[in-house]
Design a protein around this motif. Structure first.
Motif, PDB file in Angstrom:
ATOM      1  N   ARG A   1     -36.768  61.536  34.418  1.00  0.00           N
ATOM      2  CA  ARG A   1     -36.802  62.278  35.627  1.00  0.00           C
ATOM      3  C   ARG A   1     -37.879  61.448  36.695  1.00  0.00           C
ATOM      4  O   ARG A   1     -37.712  61.694  37.823  1.00  0.00           O
ATOM      5  N   PHE A   2     -38.633  60.482  36.047  1.00  0.00           N
ATOM      6  CA  PHE A   2     -39.383  59.831  37.179  1.00  0.00           C
ATOM      7  C   PHE A   2     -38.782  58.529  37.501  1.00  0.00           C
ATOM      8  O   PHE A   2     -39.693  57.513  37.956  1.00  0.00           O
ATOM      9  N   ALA A   3     -37.435  58.200  37.101  1.00  0.00           N
ATOM     10  CA  ALA A   3     -37.004  56.973  37.464  1.00  0.00           C
ATOM     11  C   ALA A   3     -36.858  56.501  38.740  1.00  0.00           C
ATOM     12  O   ALA A   3     -37.112  55.461  39.211  1.00  0.00           O
ATOM     13  N   TYR A   4     -36.549  57.564  39.595  1.00  0.00           N
ATOM     14  CA  TYR A   4     -36.490  57.055  41.151  1.00  0.00           C
ATOM     15  C   TYR A   4     -37.875  57.595  41.802  1.00  0.00           C
ATOM     16  O   TYR A   4     -37.809  57.782  43.112  1.00  0.00           O
ATOM     17  N   TRP A   5     -38.962  57.999  41.183  1.00  0.00           N
ATOM     18  CA  TRP A   5     -40.287  58.755  41.658  1.00  0.00           C
ATOM     19  C   TRP A   5     -40.768  57.441  42.603  1.00  0.00           C
ATOM     20  O   TRP A   5     -40.828  56.405  42.187  1.00  0.00           O
ATOM     21  N   ARG A   6     -41.435  57.860  43.649  1.00  0.00           N
ATOM     22  CA  ARG A   6     -42.175  56.886  44.613  1.00  0.00           C
ATOM     23  C   ARG A   6     -43.501  57.869  45.212  1.00  0.00           C
ATOM     24  O   ARG A   6     -43.104  58.834  45.446  1.00  0.00           O
ATOM     25  N   PRO A   7     -44.675  57.023  45.011  1.00  0.00           N
ATOM     26  CA  PRO A   7     -45.665  57.806  45.460  1.00  0.00           C
ATOM     27  C   PRO A   7     -45.597  58.238  47.066  1.00  0.00           C
ATOM     28  O   PRO A   7     -45.004  57.309  47.921  1.00  0.00           O
ATOM     29  N   GLU A   8     -46.272  59.294  47.671  1.00  0.00           N
ATOM     30  CA  GLU A   8     -45.882  59.744  48.663  1.00  0.00           C
ATOM     31  C   GLU A   8     -46.768  58.807  49.794  1.00  0.00           C
ATOM     32  O   GLU A   8     -46.193  58.875  50.935  1.00  0.00           O
ATOM     33  N   THR A   9     -47.904  58.129  49.513  1.00  0.00           N
ATOM     34  CA  THR A   9     -48.539  57.250  50.371  1.00  0.00           C
ATOM     35  C   THR A   9     -47.790  55.912  50.569  1.00  0.00           C
ATOM     36  O   THR A   9     -48.151  55.388  51.576  1.00  0.00           O
ATOM     37  N   GLY A  10     -46.870  55.896  49.760  1.00  0.00           N
ATOM     38  CA  GLY A  10     -46.195  54.618  49.956  1.00  0.00           C
ATOM     39  C   GLY A  10     -47.057  53.196  49.463  1.00  0.00           C
ATOM     40  O   GLY A  10     -48.276  53.247  49.267  1.00  0.00           O
ATOM     41  N   LEU A  11     -46.199  52.097  49.151  1.00  0.00           N
ATOM     42  CA  LEU A  11     -46.792  50.969  48.577  1.00  0.00           C
ATOM     43  C   LEU A  11     -46.642  49.769  49.618  1.00  0.00           C
ATOM     44  O   LEU A  11     -45.404  49.854  50.245  1.00  0.00           O
ATOM     45  N   PRO A  12     -47.040  48.581  49.430  1.00  0.00           N
ATOM     46  CA  PRO A  12     -46.974  47.495  50.204  1.00  0.00           C
ATOM     47  C   PRO A  12     -45.283  46.909  49.646  1.00  0.00           C
ATOM     48  O   PRO A  12     -45.220  46.798  48.644  1.00  0.00           O
ATOM     49  N   VAL A  13     -44.594  46.360  50.570  1.00  0.00           N
ATOM     50  CA  VAL A  13     -43.247  45.950  50.241  1.00  0.00           C
ATOM     51  C   VAL A  13     -43.489  45.087  49.025  1.00  0.00           C
ATOM     52  O   VAL A  13     -42.761  44.881  48.287  1.00  0.00           O
ATOM     53  N   SER A  14     -44.444  44.208  49.235  1.00  0.00           N
ATOM     54  CA  SER A  14     -44.547  43.041  48.179  1.00  0.00           C
ATOM     55  C   SER A  14     -44.834  43.492  46.706  1.00  0.00           C
ATOM     56  O   SER A  14     -44.310  42.819  45.808  1.00  0.00           O
ATOM     57  N   VAL A  15     -45.437  44.754  46.502  1.00  0.00           N
ATOM     58  CA  VAL A  15     -45.469  45.344  45.050  1.00  0.00           C
ATOM     59  C   VAL A  15     -44.633  46.172  44.711  1.00  0.00           C
ATOM     60  O   VAL A  15     -44.732  46.480  43.652  1.00  0.00           O
ATOM     61  N   GLU A  16     -43.789  46.609  45.717  1.00  0.00           N
ATOM     62  CA  GLU A  16     -42.696  47.526  45.194  1.00  0.00           C
ATOM     63  C   GLU A  16     -41.821  47.460  44.100  1.00  0.00           C
ATOM     64  O   GLU A  16     -41.633  48.072  43.159  1.00  0.00           O
ATOM     65  N   PRO A  17     -41.448  46.109  44.291  1.00  0.00           N
ATOM     66  CA  PRO A  17     -40.582  45.533  42.829  1.00  0.00           C
ATOM     67  C   PRO A  17     -41.209  45.507  41.690  1.00  0.00           C
ATOM     68  O   PRO A  17     -40.619  46.226  40.616  1.00  0.00           O
ATOM     69  N   ALA A  18     -42.483  45.039  41.554  1.00  0.00           N
ATOM     70  CA  ALA A  18     -43.393  45.006  40.213  1.00  0.00           C
ATOM     71  C   ALA A  18     -43.556  46.532  40.005  1.00  0.00           C
ATOM     72  O   ALA A  18     -43.520  46.761  38.822  1.00  0.00           O
TER      73      ALA A  18
END
Length: 238
Positions: free
Chosen positions: A191-208
């Motif tokens: 259920r958390f496979a597509y979860w993303r933090p609401e504050t957002g992450l730097p694009v550079s670290v999102e894939p990791a």
């Protein structure tokens, strides 16, 4: 039992990595010629072989055989695991066909409940049916198939005519452990496979971060599969 579950988890994780590599090769193999088609077929056969060998070896290990002997015997008797997997897939297909029938006749079913029992909203019944279908496909059927393989590997094909392996698979402790493993380690993490933090992450670290999340989810699912296997394959004397 915890130690055995962790050991089987390691075996299944190794099989998942090997199988993932084979599947990746299959996806990237061009099908423009007969040799490439043969290569694709070979990769699929190898993928099934890895799953069957490691699955059989893990069951033998749960039954008490040494590691090396488990791998050797697992390779020699992997056909039983493949046969059980095919039977499980066929039973799962039957359950899915029942789901499709219920979905295709949902209007008629709703009308019957309204006319007969005066139930104006049967949405919850359809939800229960979907959960029951998932439970049958992910818990009840796998436990039975794994227990059947364990019975054959433990004492030969004649043990299938005994009801002991069904009692081992569908005893209340096995069903409870399998259901809990499915809910906590397989259903909930995905259920958390597509979860993303609401504050957002730097694009550079999102894939990791996404890769780490999916890796943890996959590891939890493998742990859940290990619990199912150990539960279904535990020695009958226990």
């Amino acid at each position: 039992m915890i130690g055995r579950v962790l050991e089987v988890t390691g075996w299944l994780a190794g099989a998942a990595l090997a199988g993932g590599g084979l599947y990746w090769g299959f996806l990237n193999a061009p099908e423009s010629s007969a040799p490439m088609l043969a290569l694709s077929t070979l990769l699929i056969v190898a993928l099934a072989g890895v799953a069957a060998v490691i699955g059989s070896a893990a069951i033998l290990r749960v039954l008490g055989q040494p590691r090396r002997s488990s791998l050797v015997q697992g390779a020699r008797r992997a056909h039983w695991f493949l046969l059980a997997a095919l039977c499980g897939a066929a039973l799962g297909w039957v359950v899915l066909r029942a789901d499709a029938w219920v979905g295709g006749h949902s209007g008629e079913i709703s009308a019957w409940f309204i006319a007969t029992l005066n139930w104006s909203d049967v949405t919850r019944l359809f939800d229960i049916e979907r959960w029951l279908s998932a439970w049958l496909r992910w818990v009840v059927i796998p436990l039975a198939m794994l227990s059947a393989v364990a019975a054959v590997l433990e004492g030969g094909a004649g043990h299938l005519f005994s009801s002991r392996w069904l009692h081992r698979a569908w005893g209340w402790r096995s069903i409870a452990a399998g259901t809990l493993a499915f809910l906590v380690l397989i259903e909930l993490p995905w259920r958390f496979a597509y979860w993303r933090p609401e504050t957002g992450l730097p694009v550079s670290v999102e894939p990791a971060v996404a890769g780490a999340r999916l890796a943890l989810i996959a590891l939890a699912s493998i742990l859940g599969a290990a619990v199912l296997l150990v539960t279904a394959a535990r020695p009958a004397s226990r």
